[in-house]
Design an enzyme around this catalytic site. Structure first.
Site, PDB file in Angstrom:
ATOM      1  N   ALA A  12       0.806  -1.243   0.000  1.00  0.00           N
ATOM      2  CA  ALA A  12       0.000   0.000   0.000  1.00  0.00           C
ATOM      3  C   ALA A  12       0.831   1.280   0.000  1.00  0.00           C
ATOM      4  O   ALA A  12       0.296   2.356   0.257  1.00  0.00           O
ATOM      5  CB  ALA A  12      -0.955  -0.014   1.196  1.00  0.00           C
ATOM      6  N   ARG A  14       2.139   2.662  -2.579  1.00  0.00           N
ATOM      7  CA  ARG A  14       1.916   3.444  -3.808  1.00  0.00           C
ATOM      8  C   ARG A  14       0.759   2.842  -4.615  1.00  0.00           C
ATOM      9  O   ARG A  14       0.190   1.817  -4.228  1.00  0.00           O
ATOM     10  CB  ARG A  14       3.191   3.473  -4.651  1.00  0.00           C
ATOM     11  CG  ARG A  14       3.532   2.121  -5.246  1.00  0.00           C
ATOM     12  CD  ARG A  14       4.784   2.190  -6.088  1.00  0.00           C
ATOM     13  NE  ARG A  14       4.808   1.121  -7.063  1.00  0.00           N
ATOM     14  CZ  ARG A  14       5.878   0.756  -7.749  1.00  0.00           C
ATOM     15  NH1 ARG A  14       7.016   1.359  -7.567  1.00  0.00           N
ATOM     16  NH2 ARG A  14       5.803  -0.225  -8.639  1.00  0.00           N
ATOM     17  N   ASP A  62       7.419  -9.094   3.084  1.00  0.00           N
ATOM     18  CA  ASP A  62       7.304  -9.648   1.731  1.00  0.00           C
ATOM     19  C   ASP A  62       6.246 -10.753   1.779  1.00  0.00           C
ATOM     20  O   ASP A  62       6.462 -11.804   2.389  1.00  0.00           O
ATOM     21  CB  ASP A  62       8.673 -10.209   1.326  1.00  0.00           C
ATOM     22  CG  ASP A  62       8.658 -10.848  -0.052  1.00  0.00           C
ATOM     23  OD1 ASP A  62       7.553 -11.107  -0.596  1.00  0.00           O
ATOM     24  OD2 ASP A  62       9.748 -11.115  -0.575  1.00  0.00           O
ATOM     25  N   SER A 141      -7.315  -9.215 -11.907  1.00  0.00           N
ATOM     26  CA  SER A 141      -7.125  -8.372 -13.099  1.00  0.00           C
ATOM     27  C   SER A 141      -8.013  -8.923 -14.205  1.00  0.00           C
ATOM     28  O   SER A 141      -8.264 -10.133 -14.261  1.00  0.00           O
ATOM     29  CB  SER A 141      -5.668  -8.451 -13.546  1.00  0.00           C
ATOM     30  OG  SER A 141      -5.530  -7.941 -14.865  1.00  0.00           O
ATOM     31  N   TYR A 154       1.473 -13.696 -15.516  1.00  0.00           N
ATOM     32  CA  TYR A 154       0.584 -12.799 -14.765  1.00  0.00           C
ATOM     33  C   TYR A 154      -0.873 -13.265 -14.859  1.00  0.00           C
ATOM     34  O   TYR A 154      -1.596 -13.307 -13.858  1.00  0.00           O
ATOM     35  CB  TYR A 154       0.754 -11.384 -15.331  1.00  0.00           C
ATOM     36  CG  TYR A 154      -0.022 -10.304 -14.628  1.00  0.00           C
ATOM     37  CD1 TYR A 154       0.420  -9.773 -13.417  1.00  0.00           C
ATOM     38  CD2 TYR A 154      -1.182  -9.765 -15.195  1.00  0.00           C
ATOM     39  CE1 TYR A 154      -0.287  -8.751 -12.793  1.00  0.00           C
ATOM     40  CE2 TYR A 154      -1.881  -8.750 -14.574  1.00  0.00           C
ATOM     41  CZ  TYR A 154      -1.432  -8.237 -13.369  1.00  0.00           C
ATOM     42  OH  TYR A 154      -2.128  -7.231 -12.751  1.00  0.00           O
ATOM     43  N   ALA A 156      -1.976 -16.269 -15.423  1.00  0.00           N
ATOM     44  CA  ALA A 156      -2.149 -17.495 -14.627  1.00  0.00           C
ATOM     45  C   ALA A 156      -2.300 -17.140 -13.154  1.00  0.00           C
ATOM     46  O   ALA A 156      -3.163 -17.688 -12.451  1.00  0.00           O
ATOM     47  CB  ALA A 156      -0.961 -18.426 -14.837  1.00  0.00           C
TER      48      ALA A 156
HETATM   49  P1  NAI Z   1       2.321  -0.884  -8.275  1.00  0.00           P
HETATM   50  O1  NAI Z   1       3.519  -1.572  -8.831  1.00  0.00           O
HETATM   51  O2  NAI Z   1       2.234   0.595  -8.375  1.00  0.00           O
HETATM   52  O3  NAI Z   1       2.124  -1.275  -6.734  1.00  0.00           O
HETATM   53  C1  NAI Z   1       2.257  -2.579  -6.275  1.00  0.00           C
HETATM   54  C2  NAI Z   1       2.741  -2.531  -4.845  1.00  0.00           C
HETATM   55  O4  NAI Z   1       2.890  -3.890  -4.377  1.00  0.00           O
HETATM   56  C3  NAI Z   1       4.116  -1.865  -4.719  1.00  0.00           C
HETATM   57  O5  NAI Z   1       4.086  -0.933  -3.668  1.00  0.00           O
HETATM   58  C4  NAI Z   1       5.037  -3.027  -4.388  1.00  0.00           C
HETATM   59  O6  NAI Z   1       6.157  -2.676  -3.580  1.00  0.00           O
HETATM   60  C5  NAI Z   1       4.104  -3.971  -3.652  1.00  0.00           C
HETATM   61  N1  NAI Z   1       4.616  -5.337  -3.658  1.00  0.00           N
HETATM   62  C6  NAI Z   1       5.103  -6.033  -4.707  1.00  0.00           C
HETATM   63  N2  NAI Z   1       5.540  -7.232  -4.306  1.00  0.00           N
HETATM   64  C7  NAI Z   1       5.315  -7.301  -2.978  1.00  0.00           C
HETATM   65  C8  NAI Z   1       5.553  -8.290  -1.990  1.00  0.00           C
HETATM   66  N3  NAI Z   1       6.139  -9.450  -2.311  1.00  0.00           N
HETATM   67  N4  NAI Z   1       5.201  -8.045  -0.714  1.00  0.00           N
HETATM   68  C9  NAI Z   1       4.623  -6.870  -0.370  1.00  0.00           C
HETATM   69  N5  NAI Z   1       4.388  -5.882  -1.265  1.00  0.00           N
HETATM   70  C10 NAI Z   1       4.731  -6.099  -2.543  1.00  0.00           C
HETATM   71  O7  NAI Z   1       1.090  -1.586  -8.974  1.00  0.00           O
HETATM   72  P2  NAI Z   1      -0.475  -1.208  -9.006  1.00  0.00           P
HETATM   73  O8  NAI Z   1      -0.788  -0.847 -10.392  1.00  0.00           O
HETATM   74  O9  NAI Z   1      -0.813  -0.288  -7.904  1.00  0.00           O
HETATM   75  O10 NAI Z   1      -1.092  -2.652  -8.733  1.00  0.00           O
HETATM   76  C11 NAI Z   1      -1.730  -3.038  -7.529  1.00  0.00           C
HETATM   77  C12 NAI Z   1      -2.461  -4.344  -7.764  1.00  0.00           C
HETATM   78  O11 NAI Z   1      -3.433  -4.154  -8.798  1.00  0.00           O
HETATM   79  C13 NAI Z   1      -1.548  -5.486  -8.263  1.00  0.00           C
HETATM   80  O12 NAI Z   1      -1.967  -6.702  -7.705  1.00  0.00           O
HETATM   81  C14 NAI Z   1      -1.795  -5.485  -9.757  1.00  0.00           C
HETATM   82  O13 NAI Z   1      -1.516  -6.731 -10.326  1.00  0.00           O
HETATM   83  C15 NAI Z   1      -3.256  -5.126  -9.794  1.00  0.00           C
HETATM   84  N6  NAI Z   1      -3.714  -4.598 -11.084  1.00  0.00           N
HETATM   85  C16 NAI Z   1      -3.185  -3.449 -11.605  1.00  0.00           C
HETATM   86  C17 NAI Z   1      -3.634  -2.975 -12.826  1.00  0.00           C
HETATM   87  C18 NAI Z   1      -3.097  -1.721 -13.444  1.00  0.00           C
HETATM   88  O14 NAI Z   1      -3.479  -1.442 -14.606  1.00  0.00           O
HETATM   89  N7  NAI Z   1      -2.258  -0.924 -12.789  1.00  0.00           N
HETATM   90  C19 NAI Z   1      -4.686  -3.685 -13.573  1.00  0.00           C
HETATM   91  C20 NAI Z   1      -5.166  -4.875 -12.932  1.00  0.00           C
HETATM   92  C21 NAI Z   1      -4.698  -5.292 -11.725  1.00  0.00           C
END
Ligand code: NAI
Length: 246
Positions: A12, A14, A62, A141, A154, A156
């Site tokens: 959370a 970003r 993590d 997604s 992704y 999957a």
């Molecule tokens: P983002 O990359 O801006 O944020 C993802 C956050 O998850 C980052 O703060 C990152 O540090 C954290 N993170 C990653 N691996 C982690 C781990 N192992 N443990 C704890 N934290 C971890 O991505 P966004 O766009 O905000 O995506 C959020 C969710 O929404 C993701 O699950 C993504 O797959 C999903 N999503 C995003 C879409 C988009 O168009 N941006 C579309 C559909 C789904």
């Protein structure tokens, strides 16, 4: 209706997770903000949340590691006692065609996006079962629904999250716990910022509402699923995609 509740949001610091944390905080929800490594970003979001007059706990962890996921839940329970809501948001991408995809590109995505959600669910479920209430919201997604070239790993993982959501909804329905997923389409965040202008223009053409989504578009639906307004909804996947998939 959400005032005084407690929500855990993974990843959370970003993007969509941050928008969800801010939205729920604006509705009076105390927040457990998980981040993996970006301490400074997480503290900035935490300060914004505190300014809204609710409590916030930041927990580094993590989610792809079971003991770290368990630690998030333990710390949350120690501080807030009751955990009303969990939003499994943390996720990553490593896009490439299957012909070029390395085994580790597949494994890393599954470890975070699918096993990570399992780790959090495994750790939170006993707490919610004991409380006899809870709202679980998983961020999937539309790619998990319809697939996408270059995202075999992704897709999957996100399809797996949908299967997990429906199965757990069936397991926990009699225990006062709702389990739902949202499937965002193209949302403007750091995750999508690396895509080229041509890819973005093509994507926009396929969206009936003719715009990309914002993290706040996702946060609004999550807030609905976290509230009692959605108490008769479980096992569902709600697309938030401007009509891209229908
Ligand atoms: P983002 O990359 O801006 O944020 C993802 C956050 O998850 C980052 O703060 C990152 O540090 C954290 N993170 C990653 N691996 C982690 C781990 N192992 N443990 C704890 N934290 C971890 O991505 P966004 O766009 O905000 O995506 C959020 C969710 O929404 C993701 O699950 C993504 O797959 C999903 N999503 C995003 C879409 C988009 O168009 N941006 C579309 C559909 C789904």
């Amino acid at each position: 209706m959400l005032k005084g509740k407690c929500a855990i949001i993974t990843g959370a610091a970003r993007g969509i997770g941050k928008a969800i944390a801010l939205k729920l905080a604006s509705l009076g929800v105390n927040i457990v903000l998980n981040y993996r490594s970006s301490e400074e970003e997480a503290q900035k979001v935490a300060a914004q949340i505190e300014d809204m007059g609710v409590e916030v706990l930041t927990v580094k962890g993590d989610i792809s590691k079971l003991e770290e996921a368990q630690n998030i839940m333990t710390k949350a329970k120690e501080k807030f006692e009751i955990i009303d809501i969990i939003v499994n948001n943390a996720g990553i991408t490593k896009d490439t065609l299957l012909l070029r995809m390395k085994e580790e590109d597949f494994d890393n995505i599954i470890d975070v996006n699918l096993k990570g959600v399992f780790n959090c669910l495994k750790s939170i479920t006993p707490i919610m079962v004991k409380q006899k209430h809870g709202k679980i919201i998983n961020i999937s997604s539309v790619v998990g629904v319809v697939g996408n070239a270059g995202q075999v790993n992704y897709a999957a993982s996100k399809a797996g999250v949908i299967g997990m959501t429906k199965s757990l909804a069936k397991e926990l329905g009699g225990r006062g716990i709702n389990v739902n997923a949202v499937a965002p389409g193209f949302i403007e965040t750091d995750m999508t910022s690396t895509l080229g202008d041509k890819v973005k223009e093509e994507a926009k053409k396929s969206i009936p509402l003719k715009r990309f989504g914002t993290p706040e578009d996702v946060a609004d639906v999550v807030a609905f699923l976290a509230s009692e307004s959605s108490s008769y909804i479980t096992g569902q996947v709600i697309n938030i995609d401007g009509g891209m998939v229908m």
